[in-house]
Design a protein around this motif. Structure first.
Motif, PDB file in Angstrom:
ATOM      1  N   LEU A  92      56.032  37.434  50.623  1.00  0.00           N
ATOM      2  CA  LEU A  92      55.187  37.091  49.474  1.00  0.00           C
ATOM      3  C   LEU A  92      55.610  35.779  48.813  1.00  0.00           C
ATOM      4  N   GLU A  96      53.408  32.191  48.525  1.00  0.00           N
ATOM      5  CA  GLU A  96      53.218  31.370  47.317  1.00  0.00           C
ATOM      6  C   GLU A  96      53.648  29.927  47.561  1.00  0.00           C
ATOM      7  N   LYS A 125      51.137  42.525  50.834  1.00  0.00           N
ATOM      8  CA  LYS A 125      50.379  42.762  49.595  1.00  0.00           C
ATOM      9  C   LYS A 125      49.923  44.219  49.499  1.00  0.00           C
ATOM     10  N   TYR A 132      53.778  42.456  44.757  1.00  0.00           N
ATOM     11  CA  TYR A 132      52.744  41.424  44.805  1.00  0.00           C
ATOM     12  C   TYR A 132      52.275  41.067  43.391  1.00  0.00           C
ATOM     13  N   SER A 133      52.117  42.084  42.540  1.00  0.00           N
ATOM     14  CA  SER A 133      51.686  41.844  41.157  1.00  0.00           C
ATOM     15  C   SER A 133      52.719  41.008  40.399  1.00  0.00           C
ATOM     16  N   SER A 136      52.586  37.392  41.969  1.00  0.00           N
ATOM     17  CA  SER A 136      51.312  36.734  41.678  1.00  0.00           C
ATOM     18  C   SER A 136      51.204  36.352  40.205  1.00  0.00           C
TER      19      SER A 136
END
Length: 273
Positions: A92, A96, A125, A132-133, A136
């Motif tokens: 993840l 990004e 995800k 992920y939250s 993100s």
């Protein structure tokens, strides 16, 4: 923002070197176990250090395995929940980084990488919505701060907060948060220093760039400000050092990181002027 935290093994004894390699291989095997062989190309030193941080007061006694074969032993060692989450974090964060490179400079390499690792990113995800939250939302807050031209320390704190949340999601005790906060703040700052001239050249955001001057001139003219920033980041250095005075090999590795690796990299980047 990856690759700075390769431990300087010149100052490590054989035992420390071997344990460090164990963790690096552990993350690599975990990526293979949960995301396939291709995902092993995303292994990095910075997430390896997170694995060490999680065990710096409790030795995990992981053993190094050969890269080829031994799939059953790898699965047994590295299919545990912690390793699965560290593998997801690796995927993840890499995603990004790809997004940043695409948005900031239209990087074709990052665009191709995102297509290549699309399956792994989607799986990470879907299987880890909490992680992920955190990532993100963390990067969204960082982007807002960058658009508002906040200071490098403010944005670094935002990045550190995100990384601390990730560690808390794995280890709710919070025993190691201070290490993660320090390392994350330093990572953001040193990345901005290291990329200074390149960011100007490519017209990319860099919180340290206040005028269109090169890195050498910046270091000379803003030396006091740089010193204040570094002092701010290193304010808990002695406390971190004192907390690591125990017998686990992981603790000794962390001591090497904060007392040798990080100061040496900082010095070398500033000296490059």
């Amino acid at each position: 923002m990856f690759g700075y935290l390769k431990i300087n093994t010149q100052y490590c004894n054989k035992e420390l070197q071997n344990v460090y390699k164990n963790y690096y291989c552990g993350l690599c095997f975990s990526l293979e176990k949960h995301y396939g062989t291709l995902a092993r190309f995303l292994v990095n030193y910075d997430v390896t250090l997170l694995a060490i941080v999680l065990n710096c007061h409790k030795s995990s006694n992981i053993k190094r395995l050969h890269c080829l074969g031994q799939k059953e032993k790898k699965a047994e060692l590295f299919s545990k929940d912690v390793w699965e989450k560290l593998a997801a974090i690796t995927i993840l964060l890499a995603a990004e980084k790809m997004n940043d490179d695409i948005n900031d400079e239209g990087s074709i390499k990052a665009f191709v990488s995102k297509i290549l690792f699309n399956k792994q990113i989607k799986k990470a995800k879907n299987d880890n919505p909490q992680l992920y939250s955190i990532i993100s939302n963390g990067y969204k807050r960082i982007m807002i701060d960058e658009k508002n031209n906040e200071s490098v320390i403010t944005i670094g704190n935002q990045f550190a907060d995100m990384m601390c949340q990730l560690i808390k999601s794995i280890d709710k005790s919070g025993d190691n948060i201070l290490y993660v906060k320090f390392i994350s703040n330093w990572l953001y700052y040193i990345d901005a220093l290291d990329d200074y001239d390149e960011d100007i050249k490519n017209n990319r955001f860099n919180p340290l760039v206040t005028e269109n001057i090169d890195f050498k001139k910046y270091v000379n003219e803003y030396f006091v400000k740089i010193q204040q920033d570094i002092n701010n980041i290193f304010s808990d250095f002695q406390l971190l050092k004192n907390n690591l005075n125990d017998s686990t090999v992981e603790s000794k590795l962390m001591l090497t990181v904060i007392c040798d690796t990080i100061p040496t990299i900082t010095y070398n980047i500033l000296k490059s002027t």
